[in-house]
Scaffold this motif. Structure first.
Motif, mmCIF file in Angstrom:
data_model
loop_
_atom_site.group_PDB
_atom_site.id
_atom_site.type_symbol
_atom_site.label_atom_id
_atom_site.label_comp_id
_atom_site.label_asym_id
_atom_site.label_seq_id
_atom_site.Cartn_x
_atom_site.Cartn_y
_atom_site.Cartn_z
ATOM 1 N N LEU A 86 -47.887 83.375 -23.709
ATOM 2 C CA LEU A 86 -48.480 84.713 -23.709
ATOM 3 C C LEU A 86 -49.571 84.819 -22.653
ATOM 4 O O LEU A 86 -49.620 85.784 -21.884
ATOM 5 C CB LEU A 86 -49.047 85.018 -25.098
ATOM 6 C CG LEU A 86 -49.848 86.320 -25.219
ATOM 7 C CD1 LEU A 86 -48.948 87.530 -25.038
ATOM 8 C CD2 LEU A 86 -50.554 86.376 -26.568
ATOM 9 N N ARG A 87 -50.439 83.819 -22.605
ATOM 10 C CA ARG A 87 -51.545 83.841 -21.639
ATOM 11 C C ARG A 87 -51.031 83.814 -20.202
ATOM 12 O O ARG A 87 -51.521 84.549 -19.342
ATOM 13 C CB ARG A 87 -52.449 82.629 -21.890
ATOM 14 C CG ARG A 87 -53.260 82.721 -23.159
ATOM 15 C CD ARG A 87 -54.411 83.660 -22.973
ATOM 16 N NE ARG A 87 -55.230 83.775 -24.155
ATOM 17 C CZ ARG A 87 -56.495 84.158 -24.126
ATOM 18 N NH1 ARG A 87 -57.076 84.464 -22.990
ATOM 19 N NH2 ARG A 87 -57.165 84.286 -25.246
ATOM 20 N N ASP A 88 -50.071 82.941 -19.924
ATOM 21 C CA ASP A 88 -49.537 82.849 -18.561
ATOM 22 C C ASP A 88 -48.890 84.163 -18.135
ATOM 23 O O ASP A 88 -49.072 84.622 -16.995
ATOM 24 C CB ASP A 88 -48.505 81.714 -18.479
ATOM 25 C CG ASP A 88 -49.141 80.340 -18.571
ATOM 26 O OD1 ASP A 88 -50.376 80.251 -18.425
ATOM 27 O OD2 ASP A 88 -48.408 79.361 -18.812
ATOM 28 N N ALA A 89 -48.116 84.769 -19.052
ATOM 29 C CA ALA A 89 -47.461 86.033 -18.728
ATOM 30 C C ALA A 89 -48.487 87.127 -18.489
ATOM 31 O O ALA A 89 -48.360 87.937 -17.553
ATOM 32 C CB ALA A 89 -46.511 86.431 -19.858
ATOM 33 N N ALA A 90 -49.529 87.170 -19.318
ATOM 34 C CA ALA A 90 -50.572 88.182 -19.156
ATOM 35 C C ALA A 90 -51.330 87.985 -17.847
ATOM 36 O O ALA A 90 -51.656 88.955 -17.149
ATOM 37 C CB ALA A 90 -51.529 88.133 -20.345
ATOM 38 N N ASP A 91 -51.607 86.721 -17.494
ATOM 39 C CA ASP A 91 -52.309 86.444 -16.233
ATOM 40 C C ASP A 91 -51.457 86.854 -15.031
ATOM 41 O O ASP A 91 -51.971 87.404 -14.050
ATOM 42 C CB ASP A 91 -52.652 84.952 -16.138
ATOM 43 C CG ASP A 91 -53.776 84.552 -17.085
ATOM 44 O OD1 ASP A 91 -54.473 85.456 -17.594
ATOM 45 O OD2 ASP A 91 -53.948 83.337 -17.321
ATOM 46 N N ASP A 92 -50.153 86.582 -15.091
ATOM 47 C CA ASP A 92 -49.264 86.995 -13.998
ATOM 48 C C ASP A 92 -49.337 88.503 -13.784
ATOM 49 O O ASP A 92 -49.352 88.983 -12.648
ATOM 50 C CB ASP A 92 -47.817 86.599 -14.318
ATOM 51 C CG ASP A 92 -47.566 85.118 -14.139
ATOM 52 O OD1 ASP A 92 -48.415 84.449 -13.512
ATOM 53 O OD2 ASP A 92 -46.530 84.632 -14.630
ATOM 54 N N ALA A 93 -49.353 89.240 -14.895
ATOM 55 C CA ALA A 93 -49.318 90.699 -14.806
ATOM 56 C C ALA A 93 -50.617 91.283 -14.255
ATOM 57 O O ALA A 93 -50.640 92.441 -13.823
ATOM 58 C CB ALA A 93 -49.019 91.302 -16.173
ATOM 59 N N LEU A 94 -51.700 90.501 -14.246
ATOM 60 C CA LEU A 94 -52.961 91.010 -13.712
ATOM 61 C C LEU A 94 -52.862 91.307 -12.215
ATOM 62 O O LEU A 94 -53.607 92.134 -11.684
ATOM 63 C CB LEU A 94 -54.091 90.002 -13.969
ATOM 64 C CG LEU A 94 -54.519 89.826 -15.427
ATOM 65 C CD1 LEU A 94 -55.584 88.743 -15.533
ATOM 66 C CD2 LEU A 94 -55.035 91.139 -16.004
#
Length: 307
Positions: A86-94
């Motif tokens: 979840l964190r990695d996906a959210a960081d990518d989307a930033l």
């Protein structure tokens, strides 16, 4: 949302899931320009579907179809939801441009309170940082609710797809697929008559069907049947536990065979296996039979013909 009165299978392939998410974004948030981002394999900065809502602003969806495992029984990219995923996906989307007001992680996994807690944690951190963005998760439960609320989505995406009326129907589809995987020579022919390469292929294929619901043809290696998921997706606790035992015994059988070939207690003679220790031969046969017995107990319990 209204009561859920119709269950749906998740799309079989990730491309179909992305298309469905684009349709959900259009209907649920009133996004007339919802579209998939880029081509398969392109860097998408954590966003697979994008659009702008008059009410909510810019929205991006990261799509994760979660059931499939690779040949080593590890999740393909987008495997089971963890806090790190979840964190990695959210960081990518930033880094997605233009900036998003709402970021959605859409998955075919079932609703999980742990994941909901991680999302709340993420939103609190973003708020403290002054980031004007909100994260939410669409599990398959939310997707089902949306599909039931928007009949047009049902007609568009599920016109030619099997619909099922209850969790019991879904369980039956999964169990019948797994039963087909065990109905093969690897579980019928005496072990000493087996061709080693074919036998190991059969064990691997059976493990994959048990764990993912995907069954491949012995000769062509093409997928010939794919259920909603593997045994872990069963709604019935007793059936899920029973097939968990089958999975353990199948893994042990494969491990023992590989170890025997490695240490020389099992050798290949021509096209057959020569198990040189009678006790080991009996043990392997017992393991194989235990797999079938446990499977058939589950099938009988579910009212499905045994193997």
């Amino acid at each position: 949302m209204g009561n859920v009165w119709q269950f749906f299978q998740p799309p079989l392939y990730w491309q179909q899931f992305e298309e469905l998410c684009a349709g959900l974004l259009t209907e649920v948030y009133g996004v007339p320009n919802a579209q998939q981002v880029g081509r398969p394999g392109q860097a998408q900065n954590g966003v697979d579907v994008f659009g702008t809502s008059a009410r909510h602003g810019r929205i991006g969806i990261q799509c994760k179809r979660l059931s499939d495992l690779d040949e080593n029984n590890n999740p393909y990219p987008g495997g089971p939801i963890t806090r790190a995923l979840l964190r990695d996906a959210a960081d990518d989307a930033l880094s997605f441009v233009p900036d998003l007001k709402l970021w959605i992680l859409a998955t075919t996994a079932r609703r999980d309170t742990k994941v909901q807690g991680w999302v709340e944690e993420l939103n609190n951190e973003w708020e403290q940082m002054g980031r004007k963005r909100i994260a939410i998760v669409w599990t398959w439960d939310e997707c089902i609710s949306h599909l039931n609320s928007y009949p047009e989505l049902q007609r568009r995406y599920y016109r030619d797809v099997i619909q099922v009326g209850s969790p019991k129907d879904i369980d039956e589809i999964i169990l019948r697929t797994i039963a087909m995987a065990f109905a093969r020579p690897a579980f019928e022919v005496p072990l000493h008559c087996e061709t080693p390469s074919e036998f190991f292929h059969a064990l691997k294929d059976t493990q994959k069907a048990l764990r993912t619901g995907e069954l491949v043809d012995r000769e062509s290696r093409q997928v010939i049947r794919k259920a909603i998921g593997g045994y872990r997706e069963l709604d019935d606790d007793l059936a899920r536990t029973g097939l968990g035992d089958v999975d353990k015994h199948l893994k042990l059988l494969r491990t023992q065979l590989e170890q025997g070939l490695k240490d020389g207690t099992i050798v290949t003679v021509g096209t057959c296996l020569d198990i040189r220790q009678p006790d080991l031969a009996r043990y392997l046969d017992e393991l194989r039979q235990r797999c079938l017995d446990d499977l058939n107990n589950v099938l009988r319990y579910a009212g499905i013909p045994t193997v």
